[in-house]
Every structure is written in structure tokens, then in C-alpha cells.
Design an enzyme around this catalytic site. Sequence first.
Site, short mmCIF file in Angstrom:
data_model
loop_
_atom_site.label_atom_id
_atom_site.label_comp_id
_atom_site.label_asym_id
_atom_site.label_seq_id
_atom_site.Cartn_x
_atom_site.Cartn_y
_atom_site.Cartn_z
N TYR A 109 0.86 -1.19 0.00
CA TYR A 109 0.00 0.00 0.00
C TYR A 109 0.89 1.23 0.00
CZ TYR A 109 -3.14 3.65 1.61
OH TYR A 109 -3.85 4.83 1.71
N GLU A 197 -3.29 7.49 -4.20
CA GLU A 197 -3.27 6.23 -3.45
C GLU A 197 -3.11 5.07 -4.42
OE1 GLU A 197 -7.02 4.63 -1.70
OE2 GLU A 197 -5.93 4.75 0.18
#
Length: 387
Positions: A109, A197
Site C-alpha cells: 500500500y 493512493e
Amino acid sequence: MKIHEYQAKELFRNANIPVPAGEVAFSVDEACTTAENLGSYPVVIKAQIHAGGRGKGGGVKLANSREDVKNTASHILNMHLVTPQTGPEGKIVKKVLVEEGLKIARELYLSILPDRATATIVIMASQAGGMDIETVAAQSPEKIVRVSVNPLTGIQPYHCREVAFGLDLSPEVAKQFYPMLGNLYRLFVSRDCSLVEINPLVVTEKNAIVALDAKIDIDSNGLYRQKNLEELRDTDEEDPLEVEASRFNLNYINLSGNVGNMVNGAGLAMATMDIIKKAGADPANFLDVGGGANAEMVENGFRIILADKNVKAILINIFGGILRCDVLAEGVVQAAQKTGITVPVVIRMEGTNVEEGRRILAASGLNLVTAVDLKDAADKIAAIVKR
Ligand code: GDP
Ligand code: MN
């Protein structure tokens, strides 16, 4: 402003951030052609909507042949996709991204966002990629690495090393990661992003680092200097009433309650929603008509509030400063005559030209309830919707 994954990946590609080969498709035929052009199977077919969690909702699927692409694409296109982020009403899928399927060794992530508390830009990373990051943050916060970058000095090699260390990258992968993170940071700043993101950022079986997913939010306040980004806006994905309101420069947000409200000033609008709640009712919207509103804007505001079928009553709360009470009153009367207000209206107003404003409203013959102060206004509106 939100943009689609395929658009975000195009921005990544132009910024030298590695993404899988692929293209957006608007029809099953286009999806098949793109898949054939990619040259090998499997390919991944991904619903393009402005919400995450598509994988869980069945909007991301692998396809192993041309026939498979045809079936999968016809299943996903026009489907009603419900994900944890869309709400129960879901979204209709109007386009898909067709991409080369990668063999994944690790899912990570990575995100960049501003941190208002420290006035820095924060890089967040985690080895627990591919999962809902809010859950990771809540259940195992130690799995998230946060590195703050001072926006005046910008990203430095030591920031990149710290993140790479936190992700436990091998030297071979880290060597690709450093320039990628630098490019991502510069993209974030130069395009006025409020969020980038990548979840998951993957390490493939061949040890390549690739952004498998891409999410970019642009700060709408920066759009005036990002002209070529403005065209990425997809109003199909936005609330129709909010789109309409934005055409009139009204700051409107559609909410789920039944008390419509029209207020001047964002702070007063927030306070008004609070007192509506406190009185036991629920706001149907946030609407700041702004300090410089004219009668026409008030009228448009009314039209938009009334277009929301949940609205059972309207509370007008105006503190006349730059927006004078007489101008507001004229707008209300004008709107009532043109749109035919069908629900009860409670008005609380104070400030510049309040006497003149009250005179206009009284002379209009409209059925308006006047309130003496904020609390009185909230109590009256709550009593009306509870009846
Ligand atoms: P989201 O669910 O909306 O966040 O969509 P993602 O783009 O993150 O895709 C969801 C999941 O699909 C990923 O976490 C991967 O596990 C899987 N996925 C997506 N692309 C590929 C691919 O090329 N190969 C493989 N094996 N899995 C993929
Ligand atoms: Mn994702």
C-alpha cells in the site's frame, strides 16, 4: 474532484510511474479488441466507477481468452456495482479498463496526502496492501509507515529509503521504487492533488514494481490552474443536484435528511446543520449561498433544494452582511412565485436591512414562518417535519 482509475494511470504513465499496459473500453467489442492488442492472456477487466472496493463487489475479474473477455465485459458493463464505498444504491458501470494480467508476488500500500495538523505532506505505506487500509489502521496501526515531507524542501532520498525500509523491499526492487516515489510526490504537488493512493502497489514475480490500482483526487480549489485536468471530470459519477448547483457556483452537498436549508457562509451552514440535528431533525443538504449572493442565486438554491424529493420543510438562516436581507427576501419571493414552494418555510434572518427584508416577506402574502433566533428556528422546523 475525483477521477477514474484509467485517467489516474494515464497521469502515472506520463510521470514515469510504472502501470500495467491497458486501455479503457466503452463497449464489449472495444474490450475484446483491447484484450487482443495486449497480446496475451489473462487480462484483467476492471469496472471504472468513482469508488473503491470494486474487487469485493465483483467489478474486477480476470479473463483467460477472447471469449472470456466477451462474457466478463458484458457482465461488468452496465452492471449495478455495489461496493463498501458506493452505498447500497451502487453505481452503474459505463466503462471498463482492460489490462494485462500480472503475476503478483507481493501486494503493498502506498499513498500521499496532506496532513493539516503538521502542515506537511505525508507518505503512508504498508506491507498489508490490497486490503482496506482503514481496517489495517484500526486493527494493526503498527503495520503503517508514515513519513512526513516538508513541502518547502520537498522529497529527499532519505524519505524514500525510510519508506522502502518500512516496506521491506529487496535492493533490486528498492532501486525501482526510489525514482517511482519521487515521481509520485512531484505528480502530487504539481497537479494539486489532495490524495494519490496505490492499493495495491505490487511486486511482480519478475521483481518489477507496478501500480496495479490508482486513485487520484484533485483539490477542486486548484482546478483553475489545472485546465487540462478539468476535462477529466465525469459528472455521470457525481450527484446530479450537486452538478447542477456547481453550475450556479453554489456550495451544495446533498445529504440524506428531510430539512432543506439555505444559509450564507459555510460556518453558519455547519452550525445550522448542527442545530437542526440538536432539535431532533436531519438536514437534507448543506448549502452556502455565499456572501455575494443575489436574488437569482437564492432562487436557484431554492430550486435545487426542492428538487430533492426527501425535503419536507426548508429552513432559511441568513445573517445579512454582504448579502443584504432585502436581497435575500426578494430572492425568496421570486423563487416562490416561479417554482411554487410546496413545503413549509421557516426563516430566521438578522443583519443589514433586516427591517426592509421583513417588510418584503410580510407583503408577499407567502406562508412563511418567522423565527426570532437560531434555536427558535430549529425548534420550529423540527416540529414541522415531525408532524
Ligand atoms: P479495488 O477493489 O476497487 O481497490 O480494485 P483493485 O484495482 O485494487 O483490484 C482488486 C484486486 O484485484 C487487487 O487487490 C488484486 O488482488 C486483483 N488484481 C487486479 N489486477 C490484477 C492482476 O493483474 N493480476 C492478479 N493476479 N490480480 C489482480
Ligand atoms: Mn484497490
